[in-house]
Design a protein around this motif. Structure first.
Motif, PDB file in Angstrom:
ATOM      1  N   VAL A 124       2.179   3.309   4.520  1.00 34.70           N
ATOM      2  CA  VAL A 124       3.295   2.344   4.663  1.00 34.70           C
ATOM      3  C   VAL A 124       3.546   2.296   6.240  1.00 34.70           C
ATOM      4  CG1 VAL A 124       5.527   2.121   3.786  1.00 34.70           C
ATOM      5  CG2 VAL A 124       3.915   3.226   2.125  1.00 34.70           C
ATOM      6  N   PRO A 125       3.564   0.840   6.537  1.00 38.67           N
ATOM      7  CA  PRO A 125       3.962   0.722   8.052  1.00 38.67           C
ATOM      8  C   PRO A 125       5.492   0.728   8.125  1.00 38.67           C
ATOM      9  CG  PRO A 125       3.093  -1.430   6.700  1.00 38.67           C
ATOM     10  CD  PRO A 125       2.892  -0.274   5.865  1.00 38.67           C
ATOM     11  N   VAL A 126       6.036   1.101   9.076  1.00 42.29           N
ATOM     12  CA  VAL A 126       7.172   1.304   9.700  1.00 42.29           C
ATOM     13  C   VAL A 126       7.342   0.199  10.819  1.00 42.29           C
ATOM     14  CG1 VAL A 126       7.658   3.419   8.700  1.00 42.29           C
ATOM     15  CG2 VAL A 126       6.622   3.497  11.070  1.00 42.29           C
ATOM     16  N   PRO A 127       8.673   0.013  11.123  1.00 42.39           N
ATOM     17  CA  PRO A 127       9.899   0.296  10.254  1.00 42.39           C
ATOM     18  C   PRO A 127      10.275  -0.581   9.137  1.00 42.39           C
ATOM     19  CG  PRO A 127      10.661  -1.105  11.990  1.00 42.39           C
ATOM     20  CD  PRO A 127       8.818  -0.838  12.235  1.00 42.39           C
ATOM     21  N   TYR A 128      10.670  -0.253   8.012  1.00 41.15           N
ATOM     22  CA  TYR A 128      11.239  -1.150   6.863  1.00 41.15           C
ATOM     23  C   TYR A 128      12.443  -0.900   6.452  1.00 41.15           C
ATOM     24  CZ  TYR A 128       9.903   3.172   4.213  1.00 41.15           C
ATOM     25  OH  TYR A 128       9.713   4.412   3.704  1.00 41.15           O
ATOM     26  N   GLN A 168      12.406   4.708  10.039  1.00 40.53           N
ATOM     27  CA  GLN A 168      11.451   4.446  11.058  1.00 40.53           C
ATOM     28  C   GLN A 168      10.263   5.516  11.043  1.00 40.53           C
ATOM     29  OE1 GLN A 168      11.855   2.359  13.504  1.00 40.53           O
ATOM     30  NE2 GLN A 168      14.110   1.751  13.625  1.00 40.53           N
ATOM     31  N   HIS A 169      10.543   6.535  10.424  1.00 43.57           N
ATOM     32  CA  HIS A 169       9.810   7.584   9.978  1.00 43.57           C
ATOM     33  C   HIS A 169       8.589   7.246   9.087  1.00 43.57           C
ATOM     34  CE1 HIS A 169       8.581  11.856  10.455  1.00 43.57           C
ATOM     35  NE2 HIS A 169       8.207  11.708   8.885  1.00 43.57           N
ATOM     36  N   PRO A 170       7.313   7.735   9.511  1.00 39.38           N
ATOM     37  CA  PRO A 170       6.190   7.234   8.713  1.00 39.38           C
ATOM     38  C   PRO A 170       5.808   8.301   7.569  1.00 39.38           C
ATOM     39  CG  PRO A 170       5.510   8.211  10.724  1.00 39.38           C
ATOM     40  CD  PRO A 170       6.890   8.159  10.803  1.00 39.38           C
ATOM     41  N   TRP A 171       6.753   8.391   6.655  1.00 39.50           N
ATOM     42  CA  TRP A 171       6.763   9.368   5.348  1.00 39.50           C
ATOM     43  C   TRP A 171       5.397   9.198   4.732  1.00 39.50           C
ATOM     44  CZ3 TRP A 171      10.377  12.940   5.611  1.00 39.50           C
ATOM     45  CH2 TRP A 171      11.721  12.410   6.217  1.00 39.50           C
ATOM     46  N   PRO A 221       0.984  -1.122  -0.060  1.00 42.62           N
ATOM     47  CA  PRO A 221      -0.026  -0.056  -0.022  1.00 42.62           C
ATOM     48  C   PRO A 221       0.978   1.274  -0.026  1.00 42.62           C
ATOM     49  CG  PRO A 221      -0.622  -1.554   1.685  1.00 42.62           C
ATOM     50  CD  PRO A 221       0.530  -2.054   1.108  1.00 42.62           C
ATOM     51  N   GLY A 222       0.336   2.268  -0.634  1.00 37.53           N
ATOM     52  CA  GLY A 222       1.164   3.491  -0.743  1.00 37.53           C
ATOM     53  C   GLY A 222       2.420   3.551  -1.662  1.00 37.53           C
ATOM     54  N   ARG A 223       2.670   2.462  -2.469  1.00 37.57           N
ATOM     55  CA  ARG A 223       3.946   2.481  -3.206  1.00 37.57           C
ATOM     56  C   ARG A 223       3.632   3.381  -4.303  1.00 37.57           C
ATOM     57  NH1 ARG A 223       8.597   0.088  -2.769  1.00 37.57           N
ATOM     58  NH2 ARG A 223       7.832  -1.850  -2.012  1.00 37.57           N
ATOM     59  N   GLN A 224       4.746   4.195  -4.640  1.00 37.36           N
ATOM     60  CA  GLN A 224       4.562   5.168  -5.736  1.00 37.36           C
ATOM     61  C   GLN A 224       5.195   4.351  -6.990  1.00 37.36           C
ATOM     62  OE1 GLN A 224       3.506   8.532  -5.651  1.00 37.36           O
ATOM     63  NE2 GLN A 224       2.828   7.855  -3.693  1.00 37.36           N
ATOM     64  N   LEU A 225       4.406   4.296  -7.979  1.00 37.00           N
ATOM     65  CA  LEU A 225       4.813   3.535  -9.115  1.00 37.00           C
ATOM     66  C   LEU A 225       5.543   4.401 -10.170  1.00 37.00           C
ATOM     67  CD1 LEU A 225       1.626   0.966  -9.308  1.00 37.00           C
ATOM     68  CD2 LEU A 225       4.194   0.905  -8.364  1.00 37.00           C
ATOM     69  N   PRO A 282      11.086  -7.182   1.794  1.00 35.34           N
ATOM     70  CA  PRO A 282       9.985  -7.527   2.576  1.00 35.34           C
ATOM     71  C   PRO A 282       9.975  -8.886   3.071  1.00 35.34           C
ATOM     72  CG  PRO A 282       9.649  -7.532   0.162  1.00 35.34           C
ATOM     73  CD  PRO A 282      10.836  -7.095   0.393  1.00 35.34           C
ATOM     74  N   GLY A 283       9.505  -9.132   4.243  1.00 35.47           N
ATOM     75  CA  GLY A 283       9.584 -10.508   4.824  1.00 35.47           C
ATOM     76  C   GLY A 283      10.665 -10.864   5.501  1.00 35.47           C
ATOM     77  N   CYS A 284      11.737  -9.911   5.606  1.00 35.02           N
ATOM     78  CA  CYS A 284      12.992 -10.298   6.184  1.00 35.02           C
ATOM     79  C   CYS A 284      12.859  -9.720   7.469  1.00 35.02           C
ATOM     80  CB  CYS A 284      14.180  -9.893   5.341  1.00 35.02           C
ATOM     81  SG  CYS A 284      15.701 -10.299   6.102  1.00 35.02           S
TER      82      CYS A 284
END
Ligand SMILES: [Zn+2]
Length: 140
Positions: free
Chosen positions: A82-86, A75-78, A7-11, A106-108
């Protein structure tokens, strides 16, 4: 492997210079531009080979295997969706030392990420765009 859309991915907007890259996930094989004269891999897109100046360039499938050469944990919810952290990682493809992609893992688990980590490509499927992502390489 195909991942659900983030979700929220800029394509990206697709054009003749980048389409091969962003749709390559449809076949499950990441494609990168390659020089037909000297074999140099080129990413991102360029009109000429940076090594031999040839214009004979065409997309070609790479192994999809790479190594984490740098990363940071956001860590910042830009973006609220998009859930943080990533993790934002720089992955170097095994084909050539200077071919690097800025990506996510993702998933790691964040604590498992490290420089030198062996990873392999997977794709986030948005229907007409497949965002290359990476995950720890399987032992097989
Ligand atoms: Zn070349």
């Amino acid at each position: 492997m195909s991942l659900a859309p983030q979700p929220g991915r800029q394509l990206p907007l697709l054009n003749e210079m980048n389409r091969y890259f962003w749709i390559s996930g449809a076949t499950g094989r990441l494609q990168v531009l390659r020089c037909g004269d000297c074999g140099t891999w080129i990413h991102p897109y360029a009109g000429l080979c940076p090594k031999c100046r040839s214009g004979k360039l065409a997309p070609e499938a790479v192994s999809g295997r790479g190594t984490v050469v740098g990363y940071t944990v956001n860590q910042h919810p830009w973006q609220p969706d998009v859930p943080v952290p990533y993790v934002v990682a720089l992955v170097e493809l095994e084909e050539q030392s200077n071919i690097r992609l800025l990506t996510n893992l993702p998933g790691c688990p964040i604590d498992a990420v490290h420089i030198g980590m062996a990873v392999e490509v997977c794709f986030e499927d948005h229907g007409d765009v497949y965002v290359p992502q990476f995950q720890p390489r399987s032992a097989a």
